[in-house]
Design a protein around this motif. Structure first.
Motif, PDB file in Angstrom:
ATOM      1  N   LEU A 449       0.824  -1.202   0.000  1.00 40.59           N
ATOM      2  CA  LEU A 449       0.000   0.000   0.000  1.00 40.59           C
ATOM      3  C   LEU A 449       0.858   1.252   0.000  1.00 40.59           C
ATOM      4  O   LEU A 449       1.886   1.339   0.668  1.00 40.59           O
ATOM      5  CB  LEU A 449      -0.918   0.002   1.237  1.00 40.59           C
ATOM      6  N   ARG A 450       0.416   2.244  -0.792  1.00 44.54           N
ATOM      7  CA  ARG A 450       1.024   3.577  -0.804  1.00 44.54           C
ATOM      8  C   ARG A 450      -0.030   4.542  -0.270  1.00 44.54           C
ATOM      9  O   ARG A 450      -1.100   4.664  -0.861  1.00 44.54           O
ATOM     10  CB  ARG A 450       1.451   3.989  -2.213  1.00 44.54           C
ATOM     11  N   GLU A 451       0.244   5.193   0.849  1.00 47.34           N
ATOM     12  CA  GLU A 451      -0.744   6.099   1.429  1.00 47.34           C
ATOM     13  C   GLU A 451      -0.687   7.433   0.726  1.00 47.34           C
ATOM     14  O   GLU A 451       0.337   8.124   0.708  1.00 47.34           O
ATOM     15  CB  GLU A 451      -0.490   6.274   2.926  1.00 47.34           C
ATOM     16  N   LEU A 452      -1.788   7.808   0.099  1.00 49.77           N
ATOM     17  CA  LEU A 452      -1.888   9.076  -0.624  1.00 49.77           C
ATOM     18  C   LEU A 452      -2.353  10.200   0.294  1.00 49.77           C
ATOM     19  O   LEU A 452      -2.061  11.365   0.038  1.00 49.77           O
ATOM     20  CB  LEU A 452      -2.874   8.929  -1.788  1.00 49.77           C
ATOM     21  N   GLY A 453      -3.107   9.845   1.334  1.00 46.57           N
ATOM     22  CA  GLY A 453      -3.651  10.826   2.252  1.00 46.57           C
ATOM     23  C   GLY A 453      -4.390  10.065   3.342  1.00 46.57           C
ATOM     24  O   GLY A 453      -4.450   8.832   3.331  1.00 46.57           O
ATOM     25  N   PRO A 454      -4.977  10.761   4.269  1.00 47.16           N
ATOM     26  CA  PRO A 454      -5.711  10.073   5.330  1.00 47.16           C
ATOM     27  C   PRO A 454      -6.833   9.187   4.761  1.00 47.16           C
ATOM     28  O   PRO A 454      -7.762   9.684   4.136  1.00 47.16           O
ATOM     29  CB  PRO A 454      -6.280  11.215   6.174  1.00 47.16           C
ATOM     30  N   GLY A 455      -6.690   7.878   4.932  1.00 49.21           N
ATOM     31  CA  GLY A 455      -7.692   6.948   4.451  1.00 49.21           C
ATOM     32  C   GLY A 455      -7.660   6.728   2.950  1.00 49.21           C
ATOM     33  O   GLY A 455      -8.556   6.042   2.432  1.00 49.21           O
ATOM     34  N   GLN A 456      -6.647   7.256   2.210  1.00 48.05           N
ATOM     35  CA  GLN A 456      -6.563   7.117   0.762  1.00 48.05           C
ATOM     36  C   GLN A 456      -5.273   6.362   0.406  1.00 48.05           C
ATOM     37  O   GLN A 456      -4.190   6.714   0.876  1.00 48.05           O
ATOM     38  CB  GLN A 456      -6.564   8.484   0.077  1.00 48.05           C
ATOM     39  N   TYR A 457      -5.464   5.289  -0.417  1.00 46.75           N
ATOM     40  CA  TYR A 457      -4.340   4.413  -0.723  1.00 46.75           C
ATOM     41  C   TYR A 457      -4.292   4.111  -2.221  1.00 46.75           C
ATOM     42  O   TYR A 457      -5.285   4.264  -2.945  1.00 46.75           O
ATOM     43  CB  TYR A 457      -4.458   3.094   0.051  1.00 46.75           C
ATOM     44  N   ALA A 458      -3.059   3.678  -2.626  1.00 49.09           N
ATOM     45  CA  ALA A 458      -2.863   3.214  -3.999  1.00 49.09           C
ATOM     46  C   ALA A 458      -1.841   2.094  -3.967  1.00 49.09           C
ATOM     47  O   ALA A 458      -1.115   1.908  -2.965  1.00 49.09           O
ATOM     48  CB  ALA A 458      -2.378   4.342  -4.893  1.00 49.09           C
ATOM     49  N   VAL A 459      -1.788   1.306  -5.034  1.00 51.66           N
ATOM     50  CA  VAL A 459      -0.787   0.254  -5.185  1.00 51.66           C
ATOM     51  C   VAL A 459      -0.148   0.397  -6.551  1.00 51.66           C
ATOM     52  O   VAL A 459      -0.721   0.990  -7.481  1.00 51.66           O
ATOM     53  CB  VAL A 459      -1.415  -1.149  -5.033  1.00 51.66           C
TER      54      VAL A 459
END
Length: 504
Positions: A449-459
């Motif tokens: 997981l890559r955290e983009l922001g609070p509660g927002q993720y990307a892979v």
């Protein structure tokens, strides 16, 4: 829109990174990318707890009143069913009280019945007769005497005086002579009859002969003449003289009253008797008043309440099991005097619970309904299933450590299982509480997981050619190793979990 823009920037940056990297590949080695596949599986989040087993229900039992313990039907370890006899007090006094209260109810009901059924025929007739007699006396006293009444009373007085004089004078000489003559004749008749009887006395049928009958009759006549002679010669008795004098006095008094007229006091007394007799008759014919009936009804209810209270006291002399369970303590013996304090402890051994504590850091998902898996120090090779039934609303401290307190109910053992018999209150227990779980969901390693922001993720999704593309995903449940992917990926896709240094 902000999330899409951020993703575009990151993708753009990534593209620049790879282009720049390609230009300088000859000078600097590119680290190899480590990938894994998106898989489908289960994700279970647990919290660890520790505590001990407690009975689901426990009761300290005693009597509601003091008394001598007549019977103790159980001992420590006894298994009892609901309603089973545990102990009994001496109930002799309580039984007497119930009997007396029952009699009180019957008497109150009888009184009410008498009030509501109307006047008794015999009582009514008696009251009517009393009134008629009182009225006749009043009429007699208030009506002036006639000449005929005076003449009749004078004749009564003269007759009474003559009877008294006759008694006092004694029998006349001629009466004595006649009585003596009759006695002598009777004696001669007896002698003759006896002589005739003796002549035939030898015969076997003497009882049927006329001589026997004649002797019997002569004997009776003699006894009668003898009694008459004794009566004539004895004179009057004291009782006869007293009765004759009383008749004279009564006749004289009646004559005096007629001659003098009625006494006002006597008339007033007669009038009072009439009034009283009329009131008694009116009360019988009118029946009971509404107030009387209501008072009798209240007395019936009061008597019934007393009976109910006495019966309750009798029932309280028996101590029964309020639920099925095991006796764990006995604090009295038969024959002892016991008060109202508990003499027995009963626990529900068929339903065991676990009282446990969870560290404050793990209490976030702790809730009623969470499944639990329980192991016991005494039975380390067995696991017992259960479910959280209570979570205390406050945080406690155990040895200075903040903890959440909770209660779990163990599932009942299956039929034929020996597990239930092995569970005892007080056993130390370790628990794993399932605070959250997902079954058959998409899973990726947490490092992907890559955290983009609070509660927002990307892979970073890897193409078959090895190119990486960042893709936003919606993440659900996660632990320290895996995360649930709610949307954004499909099973089997390759994703980056980091890079491996291959320069060495």
């Amino acid at each position: 829109m902000g999330l899409a823009l951020l993703a575009a920037l990151l993708v753009g940056g990534g593209g620049w990174y790879y282009v720049a990297g390609a230009r300088s590949a000859a000078a600097t080695p590119v680290p190899a990318t480590k990938t894994t596949r998106v898989r489908q599986g289960d994700l279970i989040i647990t919290a660890s707890g520790a505590g001990s087993l407690v009975p689901a229900t426990q009761a300290n039992l005693g009597f509601k009143s003091a008394g001598r313990l007549a019977e103790l039907a159980v001992q420590v370890g006894s298994q009892v069913e609901t309603g089973a006899l545990l102990a009994r007090l001496d109930d002799s006094d309580a039984r007497v009280a119930v009997s007396q209260a029952d009699i009180g109810v019957k008497l109150a009901e009888l009184k009410l019945t008498q009030l509501t059924k109307g006047a008794d025929a015999a009582a009514l007739a008696g009251a009517q007769a009393s009134l008629a007699a009182a009225q006749a006396d009043l009429v007699r006293l208030t009506t002036p005497a006639t000449a005929a009444d005076l003449a009749a009373d004078r004749e009564n007085l003269i007759a009474a005086q003559k009877a008294l004089a006759t008694l006092q004078a004694g029998p006349a000489p001629e009466d004595l002579t006649i009585a003596a003559s009759d006695l002598e004749k009777a004696a001669v008749a007896v002698q003759k009859a006896q002589a005739d009887y003796d002549k035939v006395a030898y015969r076997g049928d003497i009882g049927s002969l006329p001589q026997a009958a004649a002797l019997q009759q002569a004997t009776l006549d003699y006894e009668k003449a003898k009694a008459n002679h004794a009566l004539k010669t004895a004179g009057p008795t004291d009782e006869q003289l007293a009765a004759a004098r009383a008749k004279v006095a009564l006749a004289q008094n009646q004559l005096d009253l007629l001659q003098q007229g009625s006494d006002p006091a006597a008339i007033a007394a007669a009038q009072a008797k009439v009034t009283q007799a009329q009131a008694q008759l009116d009360a019988l014919t009118a029946g009971a008043t509404v107030e009387d009936v209501e008072a009798a009804q209240l007395q019936v209810q009061q008597a019934r309440n007393s009976l109910q209270a006495a019966q309750a006291q009798l029932d309280n002399t028996v101590l029964r099991a309020p639920f099925a369970g095991t006796v764990t303590a006995v604090r009295a013996a038969a024959g002892e005097w016991v008060g109202t304090t508990a003499i027995l402890t009963l626990v529900d051994s068929a339903h065991i619970q676990a009282q446990f504590y969870v560290d404050e850091s793990e209490m976030g998902g702790l809730a009623v309904g969470n499944p639990v898996h329980i192991t016991l120090d005494a039975l380390p090779d067995k696991t017992f299933a259960g479910r959280v039934i209570r979570v205390d609303p406050t945080v406690d401290k155990v040895e200075g450590v903040p903890v959440a307190s909770a209660l779990a109910e163990l599932e009942p053992p299956q039929a034929g299982s020996e597990q239930g018999a092995a569970l005892l209150a007080g056993m130390s227990a370790s628990l794993e509480v399932v605070t959250a779980e997902r079954r058959g969901v998409l899973l990726v390693p947490i490092v992907a997981l890559r955290e983009l922001g609070p509660g927002q993720y990307a892979v970073m999704v890897a193409s078959p050619g090895g190119e990486l593309t960042m893709r936003p995903v919606e993440v659900g449940l996660k632990d320290f190793i895996n995360a649930e992917i709610v949307s954004g990926l499909t099973a089997g896709e390759a994703i980056s979990t980091g890079s491996v240094d291959t320069s060495q």
